[in-house]
Write a protein that holds these residues in place. Structure first.
Motif, short mmCIF file in Angstrom:
data_model
loop_
_atom_site.label_atom_id
_atom_site.label_comp_id
_atom_site.label_asym_id
_atom_site.label_seq_id
_atom_site.Cartn_x
_atom_site.Cartn_y
_atom_site.Cartn_z
N GLN A 92 0.82 -1.20 0.00
CA GLN A 92 0.00 0.00 0.00
C GLN A 92 0.86 1.25 0.00
N LYS A 93 0.29 2.30 -0.49
CA LYS A 93 0.98 3.58 -0.55
C LYS A 93 1.15 4.13 0.86
N PRO A 94 2.14 5.00 1.08
CA PRO A 94 2.34 5.58 2.41
C PRO A 94 1.22 6.54 2.79
N VAL A 95 1.06 6.72 4.09
CA VAL A 95 0.04 7.63 4.61
C VAL A 95 0.40 9.08 4.26
N GLY A 96 -0.62 9.87 3.96
CA GLY A 96 -0.41 11.31 3.78
C GLY A 96 -0.22 11.76 2.36
N MET A 97 -0.51 10.92 1.39
CA MET A 97 -0.29 11.31 0.00
C MET A 97 -1.28 12.39 -0.45
N GLU A 98 -2.31 12.63 0.34
CA GLU A 98 -3.26 13.69 -0.02
C GLU A 98 -2.62 15.07 -0.02
N THR A 99 -1.43 15.20 0.59
CA THR A 99 -0.74 16.49 0.61
C THR A 99 0.00 16.77 -0.70
N LEU A 100 0.14 15.76 -1.55
CA LEU A 100 0.88 15.93 -2.80
C LEU A 100 -0.06 16.47 -3.88
N THR A 101 -0.58 17.65 -3.65
CA THR A 101 -1.61 18.22 -4.53
C THR A 101 -1.06 18.67 -5.88
N ASN A 102 0.26 18.71 -6.05
CA ASN A 102 0.84 19.07 -7.34
C ASN A 102 1.00 17.87 -8.27
N LEU A 103 0.68 16.68 -7.77
CA LEU A 103 0.85 15.48 -8.58
C LEU A 103 -0.01 15.56 -9.84
N CYS A 104 0.63 15.38 -10.98
CA CYS A 104 -0.07 15.31 -12.26
C CYS A 104 -0.12 13.89 -12.79
N LYS A 105 0.91 13.10 -12.46
CA LYS A 105 0.97 11.73 -12.95
C LYS A 105 1.18 10.78 -11.79
N LEU A 106 0.23 9.89 -11.60
CA LEU A 106 0.33 8.83 -10.61
C LEU A 106 -0.22 7.58 -11.28
N ALA A 107 0.64 6.86 -11.97
CA ALA A 107 0.18 5.77 -12.82
C ALA A 107 -0.56 4.70 -12.03
N ARG A 108 -0.16 4.50 -10.75
CA ARG A 108 -0.76 3.41 -9.98
C ARG A 108 -1.00 3.86 -8.54
N PHE A 109 -2.20 3.57 -8.04
CA PHE A 109 -2.57 3.89 -6.67
C PHE A 109 -2.87 2.56 -5.98
N VAL A 110 -1.96 2.11 -5.11
CA VAL A 110 -2.03 0.76 -4.53
C VAL A 110 -2.71 0.81 -3.17
N LEU A 111 -3.66 -0.10 -2.97
CA LEU A 111 -4.37 -0.22 -1.70
C LEU A 111 -4.13 -1.62 -1.16
N GLY A 112 -3.52 -1.70 0.03
CA GLY A 112 -3.19 -2.99 0.60
C GLY A 112 -3.70 -3.14 2.01
N ALA A 113 -3.39 -4.26 2.62
CA ALA A 113 -3.84 -4.55 3.97
C ALA A 113 -3.06 -3.73 4.99
N VAL A 114 -3.78 -3.06 5.88
CA VAL A 114 -3.16 -2.37 7.01
C VAL A 114 -3.88 -2.77 8.28
N SER A 115 -3.57 -2.10 9.36
CA SER A 115 -4.01 -2.58 10.67
C SER A 115 -5.45 -2.28 11.01
N SER A 116 -6.04 -1.25 10.43
CA SER A 116 -7.40 -0.89 10.81
C SER A 116 -8.23 -0.55 9.58
N LYS A 117 -9.54 -0.75 9.69
CA LYS A 117 -10.44 -0.44 8.59
C LYS A 117 -10.45 1.05 8.30
N GLN A 118 -10.38 1.86 9.32
CA GLN A 118 -10.41 3.30 9.11
C GLN A 118 -9.23 3.77 8.27
N ALA A 119 -8.09 3.09 8.43
CA ALA A 119 -6.92 3.44 7.62
C ALA A 119 -7.19 3.16 6.15
#
Length: 431
Positions: A92-119
């Motif tokens: 999974q991608k690291p926490v806090g990527m929502e701050t990278l608001t200048n991103l124009c290209k993100l070819a892949r957004f990976v979602l993996g298993a973490v410790s809590s559903k809220q995460a």
């Protein structure tokens, strides 16, 4: 040595098979472009990379063994391109990527298993502020991802991404993986894209019906040129797609309960699909009818695998096709094969532009269907996994345009007729 290049702006270390990325990269404070692609052995990036605050492009394409990104990647607020395509072991991608608001290209957004559903919910919500994303985006759900079905939040994650032109929604497909699919109707509903989308691919979906935006796919997304839907084991009906005037590529695979291409079984012949070039219908055992359209005149490639759609596809409405390729034709049931043998049921004589024909897994085939003798433009024949195929008929010598012959896993075939060989420029025989 790199630590002395403090004014370096661009650095390419791609494809040199380094095992460890040097920590001293952080000393090149002016670096704006870093290419580490094609380093297949690298498993981790040094956390020191997150101190490159001027970095705008980070290319990690085809770093096959890369397992995770730096935890503080969100500090790279000037990052505009992050290419992690073909990083198939990335979690999974690291926490806090929502701050990278200048991103124009993100070819892949990976979602993996973490410790809590809220995460997990936070992971998807990180997409909302990234309004500058453009081009292609793949949302990839790894095994172990758990979507919080109890949440009352109903925000959509992609609706405001008007610059994304190609969207791929994929769930990890592990061999012999029997766990239930993650992507259900509610989750897919919250991944509604902008109406200017041009290409959409969805791989693995557990719903019986599509969410509201999927039901109107053929109306609300008029710019679509490609639709690919695979592994929908419970879906029964597909929305009308006949209004997609720009659609060039349509792929439907592994839909065990799909019955209709349009709403209901009373489908009229309509003028539609004027741009369709490639059609793939694979593993649709219960599909009752594929609509007859009188305007599919540019179809170049057709793939059929184990479906009872011959009459529907090759009825009167398709006899005017100018350019058709039967690609990877695989037939297994007796009724389908009988129709292929019947020159009246299968309009072989109208396929004047057919260039490539592939026949695979046809246990009933001892010799080629007799209608093939009318394919005067045929340049390539590929026959594979036909256990009872044993003879080329004498009329094969009429195929004067034939240049390529590929035969694989046909154990009963003992020889080739001499009259075929002189015209060939390519001959491949395997097993």
């Amino acid at each position: 040595m790199l630590s002395t290049c403090r004014r370096l702006r661009v650095l390419g270390l791609n494809g040199i098979n380094i095992e460890v990325i040097p920590r001293t990269l952080s000393n090149i404070s002016h670096l704006s472009y870093l290419d580490l692609s094609g380093n297949h052995v690298v498993e981790m990036l040094p956390e020191s990379i997150t101190r490159l605050h001027n970095l705008q492009v980070l290319c990690l394409r085809s770093c096959w063994n890369l397992k995770e990104l730096p935890k503080d990647l969100s500090t790279l607020v000037n990052l505009r391109q992050l290419d992690i395509s073909y990083c198939n072991n990335l979690g999974q991608k690291p926490v806090g990527m929502e701050t990278l608001t200048n991103l124009c290209k993100l070819a892949r957004f990976v979602l993996g298993a973490v410790s809590s559903k809220q995460a997990h919910i936070g992971q998807l919500r990180d997409l909302i502020p990234l309004n500058n994303l453009r081009g292609q985006l793949e949302i990839y759900f790894r095994k172990g991802y758990m979507y919080d079905t109890t949440s009352t939040e109903e925000e959509t994650y992609l609706l405001n991404k008007k610059h994304i032109k190609e969207l791929r929604i994929v769930e990890e497909d592990l061999h012999f993986h029997r766990d239930p699919f993650v992507i259900d109707e509610r989750l897919l509903g919250r991944l509604e894209p902008h109406c200017d989308l041009m290409k959409i691919s969805i791989d693995r979906y557990t719903g019986i019906k599509l969410p509201s935006w999927g039901v109107t796919l053929g109306i609300s997304f008029p710019l679509l040129v490609k639709v690919s839907l695979k592994h929908f084991p419970r879906l029964q009906h597909l929305p009308p797609l006949s209004r997609l005037q720009h659609l060039k590529y349509l792929e439907l695979r592994h839909m065990l309960f799909l019955e209709y291409m349009e709403e209901g079984d009373n489908v009229a012949v309509v003028t539609s699909f004027p741009s369709l070039e490639e059609l793939i219908l694979d593993d649709l055992p219960n599909m009752k009818i594929f609509p007859k359209y009188d305007a599919i005149v540019d179809l170049k490639s057709l793939l059929i695998d184990n479906v009872m759609l011959l009459t529907s596809l090759f009825g009167e409405s398709l006899r005017s096709i100018r350019d058709l390729t039967l690609s990877h034709l695989e037939v297994e049931d007796l009724e389908f094969w009988t129709k292929l043998e019947n020159e009246e049921a299968m309009p072989w004589t109208t396929l004047h532009s057919l260039l490539v024909l592939r026949l695979g897994n046809v246990d009933q085939m001892v010799s080629q269907p007799s209608g093939i003798k009318y394919l005067n433009s045929l340049r390539s024949i590929d026959i594979c996994f036909c256990g009872n195929f044993e003879i080329f008929p004498e009329w094969s010598q009429s195929l004067t345009s034939l240049r390529a012959l590929i035969i694989q896993f046909c154990p009963k075939l003992k020889s080739l007729p001499e009259y075929i060989l002189p015209s060939l420029t390519e001959l491949y025989i395997n097993n």
